[in-house]
Design a protein around this motif. Structure first.
Motif, PDB file in Angstrom:
ATOM      1  N   PHE B 360     -17.750  58.845  13.935  1.00 41.58           N
ATOM      2  CA  PHE B 360     -18.564  57.881  13.175  1.00 41.58           C
ATOM      3  C   PHE B 360     -17.685  56.928  12.353  1.00 41.58           C
ATOM      4  O   PHE B 360     -18.032  55.773  12.138  1.00 41.58           O
ATOM      5  CB  PHE B 360     -19.525  58.618  12.238  1.00 41.58           C
ATOM      6  N   GLU B 361     -16.557  57.454  11.866  1.00 37.24           N
ATOM      7  CA  GLU B 361     -15.710  56.691  10.967  1.00 37.24           C
ATOM      8  C   GLU B 361     -14.802  55.728  11.732  1.00 37.24           C
ATOM      9  O   GLU B 361     -14.590  54.601  11.313  1.00 37.24           O
ATOM     10  CB  GLU B 361     -14.849  57.691  10.188  1.00 37.24           C
ATOM     11  N   LEU B 363     -15.025  54.613  14.938  1.00 37.48           N
ATOM     12  CA  LEU B 363     -15.600  53.645  15.880  1.00 37.48           C
ATOM     13  C   LEU B 363     -16.489  52.682  15.115  1.00 37.48           C
ATOM     14  O   LEU B 363     -17.004  52.996  14.044  1.00 37.48           O
ATOM     15  CB  LEU B 363     -16.383  54.358  16.979  1.00 37.48           C
ATOM     16  N   ASP B 364     -16.663  51.510  15.674  1.00 38.21           N
ATOM     17  CA  ASP B 364     -17.427  50.491  14.967  1.00 38.21           C
ATOM     18  C   ASP B 364     -18.498  49.884  15.869  1.00 38.21           C
ATOM     19  O   ASP B 364     -18.729  48.683  15.860  1.00 38.21           O
ATOM     20  CB  ASP B 364     -16.479  49.423  14.429  1.00 38.21           C
ATOM     21  N   SER B 365     -19.156  50.726  16.650  1.00 36.69           N
ATOM     22  CA  SER B 365     -20.276  50.241  17.440  1.00 36.69           C
ATOM     23  C   SER B 365     -21.444  49.962  16.489  1.00 36.69           C
ATOM     24  O   SER B 365     -21.529  50.554  15.411  1.00 36.69           O
ATOM     25  CB  SER B 365     -20.679  51.300  18.466  1.00 36.69           C
ATOM     26  N   ALA B 366     -22.339  49.064  16.900  1.00 35.79           N
ATOM     27  CA  ALA B 366     -23.511  48.784  16.058  1.00 35.79           C
ATOM     28  C   ALA B 366     -24.308  50.067  15.841  1.00 35.79           C
ATOM     29  O   ALA B 366     -24.858  50.304  14.768  1.00 35.79           O
ATOM     30  CB  ALA B 366     -24.376  47.717  16.717  1.00 35.79           C
ATOM     31  N   ILE B 367     -24.379  50.927  16.883  1.00 34.90           N
ATOM     32  CA  ILE B 367     -25.105  52.201  16.786  1.00 34.90           C
ATOM     33  C   ILE B 367     -24.200  53.331  17.264  1.00 34.90           C
ATOM     34  O   ILE B 367     -23.690  53.283  18.376  1.00 34.90           O
ATOM     35  CB  ILE B 367     -26.389  52.169  17.646  1.00 34.90           C
ATOM     36  N   LEU B 368     -24.002  54.334  16.414  1.00 36.67           N
ATOM     37  CA  LEU B 368     -23.252  55.523  16.803  1.00 36.67           C
ATOM     38  C   LEU B 368     -24.207  56.707  16.755  1.00 36.67           C
ATOM     39  O   LEU B 368     -24.964  56.859  15.792  1.00 36.67           O
ATOM     40  CB  LEU B 368     -22.068  55.738  15.854  1.00 36.67           C
ATOM     41  N   MET B 369     -24.183  57.548  17.802  1.00 34.52           N
ATOM     42  CA  MET B 369     -25.136  58.645  17.863  1.00 34.52           C
ATOM     43  C   MET B 369     -24.444  59.989  17.970  1.00 34.52           C
ATOM     44  O   MET B 369     -23.340  60.085  18.507  1.00 34.52           O
ATOM     45  CB  MET B 369     -26.045  58.453  19.076  1.00 34.52           C
ATOM     46  N   HIS B 370     -25.141  61.005  17.470  1.00 34.53           N
ATOM     47  CA  HIS B 370     -24.664  62.381  17.556  1.00 34.53           C
ATOM     48  C   HIS B 370     -25.774  63.230  18.157  1.00 34.53           C
ATOM     49  O   HIS B 370     -26.888  63.274  17.613  1.00 34.53           O
ATOM     50  CB  HIS B 370     -24.292  62.891  16.154  1.00 34.53           C
TER      51      HIS B 370
END
Lengths: 421, 421
Positions: B360-361, B363-370
């Motif tokens: 999460f920290e 990467l800088d995608s508009a949406i990050l998912m777990h």
């Protein structure tokens, strides 16, 4: 570094290094950024004599070049100005870190938990003119917001900016942050500016700081987004329900406190019902304070005014001059501001709440004021600690641009093996 | 309307009228906007037969032109699709009005009270392809957010869009709002698109809705800001601490639920320690589901896979195809996504919170998912009611773009004759 090809190479290399540094900076801890800024402040304090010596070289160059007294004043650094650079760095260090702040979070019926968190923009390019302190201010705000920055100072302040920049690098090094987080373009060649404006792969935003010539050039030629205002054509409307004392206080302060800043008033609109009494006394007070008043309509009958011409409307004097006209009602004032304003800051003086609501609702300046001097249009006065500039565009940043406005956000979505039906 | 000059005139006139309408819309009441949307929904419902007849003309044109089955499907309207247009309009009508919302307010030691309130952006241009329902969705979201909109539908859906558009105008009229608030470009000529992209005086943002060809063209040629994503190159990283069942559920859903949407998974990254067990079972499940797997490294040994080549990385298949490779650790997964991703949506499957934090920290995608299917990348699923698109840029709007993301803000400052010392 005279030929264009080598400048293009130099700038491309600076851009690449900024992009790489920005990836580390994006998750640098709040503590490390704070430590870097405090160490930079200490370095400026410790190297005060070298900075003043470097500034002396710039001042000599400026005298040879025949810079105006105003330009020379902006360029000059002395002990107290260096002290305020040091204080500025410490003030930014002390602000809350915007990166990672959770802007909103919510749960969805699907079982997902969604949060929106602040992220840096990436790489900021700052192009400025003679004030060497912008090196520290802009460097500090970009670092605080986790952005890498490419600084391009004016050729007049070349040595002063280099000396201050060396202190910022000392701070980065002390905190173990990448030195490329803050870079200063090492050439006075104008071709470097042209390059910077078109580096769409490595620069995310350009912030120009300077006069209309510089800002206009940047807005025309930039191929990346720009946070800026071209002009501050600031209007004050004296409504028929204006309180006389507030009107006098606000207009005098807005025009005369400092005439060269973007929040200085440039045009006074007076409701025609009060033109003969309050309008007259405000204009007489302006004239007494040494302001040249370019007046239209019944206001032109006041002794000491000069008749206004069409070129006075929408003009940014940045001097002890103001345009003044009467308007039949608040809607005419709003129409005048829509036509001639620059969406920077506009003000209404009135005791009538309905008039305030109409003015606030129907105008779309970045800053709208009621019974307050337009000279408050400033990030520091807004409580942002510092500003890198004021933006009049409607996209992303608007009004004073501080560390928070130099950020974007991302969505973090947490599930538990959650799938979409 | 064949010659370029007249199209340029037509578009300039549309732009002028949109700008004028936007000034009224900016302070239109929440009730009037809601009423317009409800009336438009009623009109679509009432004119359902005319809309289906208009659509039949488009379908005939499409058959003559030899459109693909997928395109014909996107173009087609039937009773149930019209019902969902009606429901969509009512859903947007029911949302909270974003305009005028106070985003923040605070007092200053100077005595000023400062508030930051939402304002519309101004004029939005929407350029879309074959789906006629975008006419209603985009028109509704722009109206809700107080923006005037210029709609430019695909030539394939010309008559369907006209028929739906007529219903939107009925709604505006019923609510007493300016009809120019929503305009539909009345020509199929491509020159109208070129004009729209360069109308910097009358258009504030362009939103393209369609394939990579359209979006790429808009991004290259627009002289106004663009909210868009060029591609959704969506990655799923199966960490060594992935839960096997969640991994299977998430990957299968993310790839196969719908393959043609931007949130569909395109590349699977598998930690090498689990490649032989979990990696193998996920890939076998994909193959069983009819997915073509282009695999690299030890995964290429799994029966039924095709060897991956360099062109498989960073590729958006939008089909029953996925690329797959092993990575030695999470940092290699992050590096792969940084290099080949499109900053749209990326996902990590793991039970290790430290791995989630790192993903999460860094990467800088508009949406990050777990542990969630990437097919949730959608404004409706995020709870925004509807979306006009998904943006991957970092400026202004990011991720799903709903009514709120189509706004800017202004500062309202209240004093009491307050002046700056």
């Amino acid at each position: 570094m005279k030929d264009l090809e080598s400048i293009s190479d130099v700038m491309a290399d600076i851009g690449r290094r900024a992009r790489i540094a920005s990836q580390t900076l994006a998750f640098a801890s709040a503590d490390s950024k704070r430590a870097a800024l405090m160490a930079a402040a200490d370095a400026v304090s410790a190297h005060r004599d070298e900075i003043i010596a470097a500034n002396a070289r710039d001042l000599e160059f400026g005298r040879e070049k025949g810079l105006s007294a105003a330009m020379m004043d902006r360029l000059m650094l002395d002990g107290s100005r260096i002290e305020s650079i040091v204080e500025g760095l410490r003030a930014v260090a002390g602000q809350d870190d915007p990166v990672g702040q959770v802007l909103a979070e919510w749960d969805r019926p699907s079982g997902l938990h969604i949060s929106r968190v602040r992220t840096p923009l990436g790489v900021i390019g700052v192009i400025y003119e003679s004030r060497p302190n912008v090196t520290a201010d802009a460097g500090a705000l970009c670092l605080k917001s986790g952005n890498a920055v490419i600084l391009r100072g004016g050729s007049e302040s070349f040595h002063s900016s280099q000396a201050i920049y060396a202190c910022l690098v000392e701070g980065l090094r002390a905190a173990g942050l990448p030195e490329d987080a803050i870079q200063l373009v090492p050439t006075r060649d104008r071709a470097a500016v042209t390059e910077l404006l078109t580096m769409t792969d490595s620069v995310d935003v350009i912030v120009p700081r300077g006069g209309k010539g510089l800002v206009g050039l940047v807005q025309r030629e930039a191929r990346v987004p720009v946070f800026a205002h071209l002009e501050g054509i600031v209007h004050i409307y004296l409504d028929k329900a204006a309180d006389p004392q507030k009107a006098l206080d606000v207009v005098l302060n807005a025009k005369t406190r400092r005439t060269g800043i973007c929040g200085a008033a440039e045009c006074l609109l007076v409701h025609e019902e009060i033109a003969e009494d309050l309008g007259r006394s405000v204009i007489e007070a302006l004239i007494d304070a040494g302001v040249e008043v370019h007046a239209e309509g019944s206001l032109a009958g006041i002794d000491g005014t000069t008749p206004a011409t069409e070129t006075d409307w929408g003009r940014e004097y940045l001097d002890m001059v103001i345009a003044a006209r009467t308007v039949p009602d608040i809607d005419a004032a709003i129409a005048h501001i829509r036509r001639y304003g620059s969406n920077h800051t506009d003000c209404i003086v009135t005791e009538d709440e309905a008039a305030v609501a109409r003015f606030f609702e129907r105008l779309d300046s970045a800053i709208l004021m009621h019974n307050a001097s337009t000279q408050f249009a400033d990030g520091g006065e807004f409580g942002m600690g510092a500003e890198i500039g004021i933006a009049t565009g409607k996209m992303h940043a608007r009004g004073p641009v501080g560390a928070e406005q130099l950020t974007s956000f991302k969505y973090l979505v947490r599930g538990n093996g959650t799938v979409r039906p």
